[in-house]
Design a protein around this motif. Structure first.
Motif, mmCIF file in Angstrom:
data_model
loop_
_atom_site.group_PDB
_atom_site.id
_atom_site.type_symbol
_atom_site.label_atom_id
_atom_site.label_comp_id
_atom_site.label_asym_id
_atom_site.label_seq_id
_atom_site.Cartn_x
_atom_site.Cartn_y
_atom_site.Cartn_z
ATOM 1 N N PHE A 80 -11.903 -0.120 36.692
ATOM 2 C CA PHE A 80 -12.294 0.148 35.743
ATOM 3 C C PHE A 80 -11.469 0.479 34.420
ATOM 4 C CE2 PHE A 80 -16.843 -0.668 36.879
ATOM 5 C CZ PHE A 80 -15.882 -1.440 37.882
ATOM 6 N N ARG A 81 -11.891 -0.473 33.487
ATOM 7 C CA ARG A 81 -10.541 0.239 32.232
ATOM 8 C C ARG A 81 -10.034 1.661 31.944
ATOM 9 N NH1 ARG A 81 -13.122 -0.469 26.537
ATOM 10 N NH2 ARG A 81 -15.117 -0.442 27.111
ATOM 11 N N GLU A 82 -11.216 2.077 32.132
ATOM 12 C CA GLU A 82 -11.210 3.968 31.540
ATOM 13 C C GLU A 82 -11.072 4.417 32.902
ATOM 14 O OE1 GLU A 82 -14.560 2.354 31.400
ATOM 15 O OE2 GLU A 82 -14.638 1.803 29.438
ATOM 16 N N HIS A 83 -10.225 4.559 33.689
ATOM 17 C CA HIS A 83 -10.382 4.494 34.915
ATOM 18 C C HIS A 83 -9.414 5.963 35.145
ATOM 19 C CE1 HIS A 83 -10.064 4.924 39.401
ATOM 20 N NE2 HIS A 83 -8.800 5.343 39.799
ATOM 21 N N LEU A 84 -8.666 6.095 34.210
ATOM 22 C CA LEU A 84 -7.104 6.911 34.185
ATOM 23 C C LEU A 84 -7.894 7.568 33.169
ATOM 24 C CD1 LEU A 84 -3.390 4.476 34.352
ATOM 25 C CD2 LEU A 84 -4.881 6.385 35.937
ATOM 26 N N GLU A 85 -8.208 6.914 32.026
ATOM 27 C CA GLU A 85 -8.762 8.116 30.964
ATOM 28 C C GLU A 85 -9.487 9.143 31.612
ATOM 29 O OE1 GLU A 85 -11.492 8.451 26.434
ATOM 30 O OE2 GLU A 85 -10.600 6.175 27.545
ATOM 31 N N ALA A 86 -10.601 8.623 32.261
ATOM 32 C CA ALA A 86 -11.246 9.428 32.895
ATOM 33 C C ALA A 86 -11.044 10.496 33.743
ATOM 34 C CB ALA A 86 -12.688 8.536 33.535
ATOM 35 N N GLN A 87 -10.096 10.742 34.244
ATOM 36 C CA GLN A 87 -9.697 11.137 35.665
ATOM 37 C C GLN A 87 -8.834 12.319 34.760
ATOM 38 O OE1 GLN A 87 -8.008 11.130 39.195
ATOM 39 N NE2 GLN A 87 -9.239 8.821 39.656
ATOM 40 N N LEU A 88 -7.771 11.696 33.597
ATOM 41 C CA LEU A 88 -7.010 12.681 32.932
ATOM 42 C C LEU A 88 -7.646 13.972 31.809
ATOM 43 C CD1 LEU A 88 -4.063 12.771 32.671
ATOM 44 C CD2 LEU A 88 -4.950 10.871 34.132
ATOM 45 N N ARG A 89 -8.793 13.158 31.393
ATOM 46 C CA ARG A 89 -9.157 14.243 30.877
ATOM 47 C C ARG A 89 -9.695 15.523 30.849
ATOM 48 N NH1 ARG A 89 -15.775 13.252 29.529
ATOM 49 N NH2 ARG A 89 -16.178 11.901 31.653
ATOM 50 N N TRP A 90 -9.630 16.104 32.939
ATOM 51 C CA TRP A 90 -10.309 17.082 33.330
ATOM 52 C C TRP A 90 -8.311 17.784 32.998
ATOM 53 C CZ3 TRP A 90 -14.663 18.526 33.086
ATOM 54 C CH2 TRP A 90 -15.692 17.707 33.794
ATOM 55 N N HIS A 91 -7.571 17.391 33.203
ATOM 56 C CA HIS A 91 -6.045 17.976 33.627
ATOM 57 C C HIS A 91 -5.481 18.261 32.109
ATOM 58 C CE1 HIS A 91 -5.537 15.938 37.398
ATOM 59 N NE2 HIS A 91 -6.100 15.327 37.012
ATOM 60 N N HIS A 92 -6.418 17.614 30.889
ATOM 61 C CA HIS A 92 -6.229 18.544 29.612
ATOM 62 C C HIS A 92 -6.509 19.683 29.396
ATOM 63 C CE1 HIS A 92 -4.254 14.846 28.549
ATOM 64 N NE2 HIS A 92 -3.802 15.169 27.518
ATOM 65 N N GLU A 93 -8.445 20.178 30.351
ATOM 66 C CA GLU A 93 -8.974 21.185 30.058
ATOM 67 C C GLU A 93 -8.142 22.605 31.577
ATOM 68 O OE1 GLU A 93 -10.891 21.857 27.962
ATOM 69 O OE2 GLU A 93 -11.916 20.426 27.941
ATOM 70 N N ILE A 94 -7.481 22.422 32.855
ATOM 71 C CA ILE A 94 -7.250 23.154 33.525
ATOM 72 C C ILE A 94 -5.689 22.404 34.139
ATOM 73 C CG2 ILE A 94 -9.612 24.564 33.559
ATOM 74 C CD1 ILE A 94 -9.944 22.977 36.116
ATOM 75 N N ASP A 95 -5.115 22.952 34.405
ATOM 76 C CA ASP A 95 -4.307 22.684 35.361
ATOM 77 C C ASP A 95 -3.938 22.534 37.204
ATOM 78 O OD1 ASP A 95 -3.085 25.694 35.995
ATOM 79 O OD2 ASP A 95 -1.717 25.498 35.296
ATOM 80 N N TYR A 96 -5.367 23.173 37.105
ATOM 81 C CA TYR A 96 -6.041 23.158 38.606
ATOM 82 C C TYR A 96 -6.609 22.502 39.181
ATOM 83 C CZ TYR A 96 -9.700 26.632 37.167
ATOM 84 O OH TYR A 96 -10.580 27.562 36.099
ATOM 85 N N ALA A 97 -6.812 21.255 38.669
ATOM 86 C CA ALA A 97 -8.024 20.110 38.825
ATOM 87 C C ALA A 97 -7.645 19.161 39.849
ATOM 88 C CB ALA A 97 -9.176 19.676 37.482
ATOM 89 N N VAL A 98 -8.409 18.657 40.234
ATOM 90 C CA VAL A 98 -8.271 18.107 41.501
ATOM 91 C C VAL A 98 -9.358 17.155 41.525
ATOM 92 C CG1 VAL A 98 -7.618 16.802 43.764
ATOM 93 C CG2 VAL A 98 -6.825 19.277 42.864
ATOM 94 N N VAL A 99 -8.566 15.595 40.320
ATOM 95 C CA VAL A 99 -9.939 14.850 40.268
ATOM 96 C C VAL A 99 -10.292 13.378 40.915
ATOM 97 C CG1 VAL A 99 -11.183 13.657 38.223
ATOM 98 C CG2 VAL A 99 -9.255 16.096 37.724
ATOM 99 N N LEU A 100 -11.143 13.780 41.778
ATOM 100 C CA LEU A 100 -11.212 12.015 42.305
ATOM 101 C C LEU A 100 -12.255 11.134 41.431
ATOM 102 C CD1 LEU A 100 -12.468 13.785 46.072
ATOM 103 C CD2 LEU A 100 -10.299 12.947 45.183
ATOM 104 N N GLY A 101 -11.628 9.566 41.675
ATOM 105 C CA GLY A 101 -12.479 8.458 41.841
ATOM 106 C C GLY A 101 -13.484 8.143 42.299
ATOM 107 N N THR A 102 -14.095 7.540 42.123
ATOM 108 C CA THR A 102 -15.282 6.400 42.559
ATOM 109 C C THR A 102 -14.915 5.454 43.356
ATOM 110 O OG1 THR A 102 -17.929 6.946 43.394
ATOM 111 C CG2 THR A 102 -16.908 6.264 41.030
ATOM 112 N N LYS A 103 -15.878 4.665 44.448
ATOM 113 C CA LYS A 103 -15.759 3.011 44.457
ATOM 114 C C LYS A 103 -16.344 2.927 45.138
ATOM 115 C CE LYS A 103 -12.522 4.994 48.163
ATOM 116 N NZ LYS A 103 -12.976 6.296 48.040
ATOM 117 N N ARG A 104 -16.515 1.048 44.820
ATOM 118 C CA ARG A 104 -17.135 0.546 45.917
ATOM 119 C C ARG A 104 -16.115 -0.525 46.752
ATOM 120 N NH1 ARG A 104 -19.765 3.726 44.233
ATOM 121 N NH2 ARG A 104 -22.199 4.706 43.665
#
Length: 477
Positions: free
Chosen positions: A118-142
């Motif tokens: 979806f169009r926000e896929h990258l943005e939704a994950q990248l916002r966490w990396h702007h908060e902490i450098d030790y985030a490991v973010v998982l997207g979701t899927k169907r």
């Protein structure tokens, strides 16, 4: 970098950035390993060309893992897209690592070659990396049947992603989920209650982490052909990472996975490899007798300035523990031992020599001058400060089981030493330079015990069973 210290996996303590309401600054490299993905790769690249994350901060690295027909790039794709071809090795882990090494972004985003985002896929994950450098973010899927996309051009797919029409091509609530992973999310309130077990849910079809965290963890285990995401997840946890499921980072998985079609066979294959490398997969390990490349516990004792009998008494008691999934590191001036002629009993290094000869052939004991740099290789490290006390047979296992049950990060045992969870120590280092008791308490929680309460007794009271040396008369048959 000044950043918050997240307790265990309780990531909801972080502030939330609303999508579209913040200024991105980090660059991201989307790494796409490919093998026989010629039918889906053009759709994946079309979806990435319509992302809300600024295009000038995005590069896409398509990794050709020795495909029978070399991969070529379609016309519809993000501006900064290139192909990297694997020249050594093979498999997804090797391809992902090859792409990571060839990429330049501050953040690495893994994406399988059959994931229509979806169009926000990258943005939704990248916002966490702007908060902490030790985030490991998982997207979701169907998981969906890609048939409704048949005949649609890549340009049409890009427009559908940009307009959000792609979100209604299938019914998100009705399509098949990643049952095991999302089931764990539900049972643990999006992993916030999972504590150190959170990284069992680490899967690689869509996920992101900073390049620094990837490098610190050691990167993909390129020798693995399956299960590489779970093995990497273990080391990301040991490096201090926090695993965050991001429901706003959505994608359609075009078709079912190889794992879903062959679950039992793949689990059987993975058990042989992952149990050996991931000590936190304790249910996959034998309770007694087996040895593994990465033990669950490392015990460290500095023998310098101590008598050999004292050191041997404690080390033997540790090795006699009911928990034998461990490694003992004995520190001393062992490199200085020589074969020069001298009186054996007048040897100025007699104590070191006796200790060295006692354990030189034991596979569970390492004799080192100093600890290797970097974090502990095991999930736990017990550093012994004294040799006056030794553990009873069940003491170490009981204490570790208690700490695991309560998700604690450390225990201080008066008169004995410190037992520390590697992930807790590294989490503190992510936010602070110095690791202190107060910070360990804040990161994971810790307890303090007396030696007796921890199951340790005076060394002279600990009897390690030995064979009887008496001459035995033959028994009648």
């Amino acid at each position: 970098m000044s950043q918050p210290l997240i307790r265990r996996n309780e990531w909801r303590a972080l502030p939330t950035r609303e999508l579209g309401a913040w200024t991105p600054t980090l660059s991201v490299s989307v790494v796409i390993p490919t093998w026989n993905a010629e039918s889906t790769l053009p759709l994946v690249l079309a979806g990435l060309a319509a992302q809300t994350y600024p295009a000038h901060l995005v590069e896409v690295v398509v990794v050709d893992d020795g495909n029978p027909t070399p991969v070529t790039l379609p016309e519809v794709r993000p501006d900064n897209t290139r192909i990297v071809r694997v020249t050594e090795g093979w498999g997804r882990a090797n391809a992902c690592h090859t792409g990571a090494l060839a990429s330049d972004g501050d953040v690495i985003q893994w994406l399988d070659a059959d994931m229509l985002t979806f169009r926000e896929h990258l943005e939704a994950q990248l916002r966490w990396h702007h908060e902490i450098d030790y985030a490991v973010v998982l997207g979701t899927k169907r998981f969906v049947d890609p048939a409704p996309l048949a005949g649609r051009s890549a340009g049409d797919i890009k427009s559908a992603v940009a307009s959000d029409e792609i979100a209604t091509t299938w019914d998100w609530d009705a399509e098949e989920t990643h049952k095991w992973v999302e089931g764990m999310w539900r049972r643990t309130d999006d992993l916030t209650l999972a504590g150190p077990r959170a990284f069992r849910a680490h899967v690689g079809a869509t996920g992101s982490l900073t390049r620094e965290l990837y490098d610190t963890s050691g990167g993909m285990a390129t020798s693995l052909r399956l299960g590489e995401d779970m093995e990497l997840g273990h080391r990301l946890a040991e490096a201090g990472g926090v695993l965050i499921p991001e429901h706003a980072s959505r994608a359609w998985h075009l078709g079912r996975t190889h794992v879903m079609e062959h679950r039992d066979q793949i689990n059987r294959y993975n058990d042989a490899f992952l149990a050996n490398l991931v000590p936190t997969m304790r249910p996959k390990r034998n309770r007694r007798g087996r040895r593994y490349d990465v033990p669950f516990l490392e015990v460290v004792l500095d023998s310098r300035g101590r008598g050999a009998d004292e050191v041997i008494g404690v080390v033997d008691a540790v090795l006699d523990s009911s928990l034998d999934d461990l490694r003992v590191v004995v520190l001393g001036e062992f490199d200085a031992l020589t074969d020069a002629r001298q009186s054996p009993l007048g040897d100025p290094q007699l104590e070191e020599r006796i200790v060295h000869r006692t354990y030189a052939g034991d596979q569970r004991v390492e004799l080192l001058d100093s600890l290797p740099p970097g974090r502990c290789r095991s999930a736990w490290r017990l550093t012994l400060d004294d040799v006056a006390n030794a553990p009873t047979a069940d003491a170490i296992e009981a204490l570790l089981d208690d700490l695991e049950q309560h998700h604690d990060g450390a225990a201080v045992i008066d008169g004995v030493g410190r037992l520390e969870r590697t992930a807790a120590v590294e989490r503190v280092r992510r936010a602070h330079t110095d690791v202190t008791d107060e910070r360990l308490q804040a990161a994971y929680g810790m307890i303090r015990l007396t030696a007796r309460d921890a199951g340790w007794v005076q060394r002279s009271e600990r009897d390690v069973p030995r064979y009887e040396g008496k001459l035995k008369r033959p028994l009648d048959r």
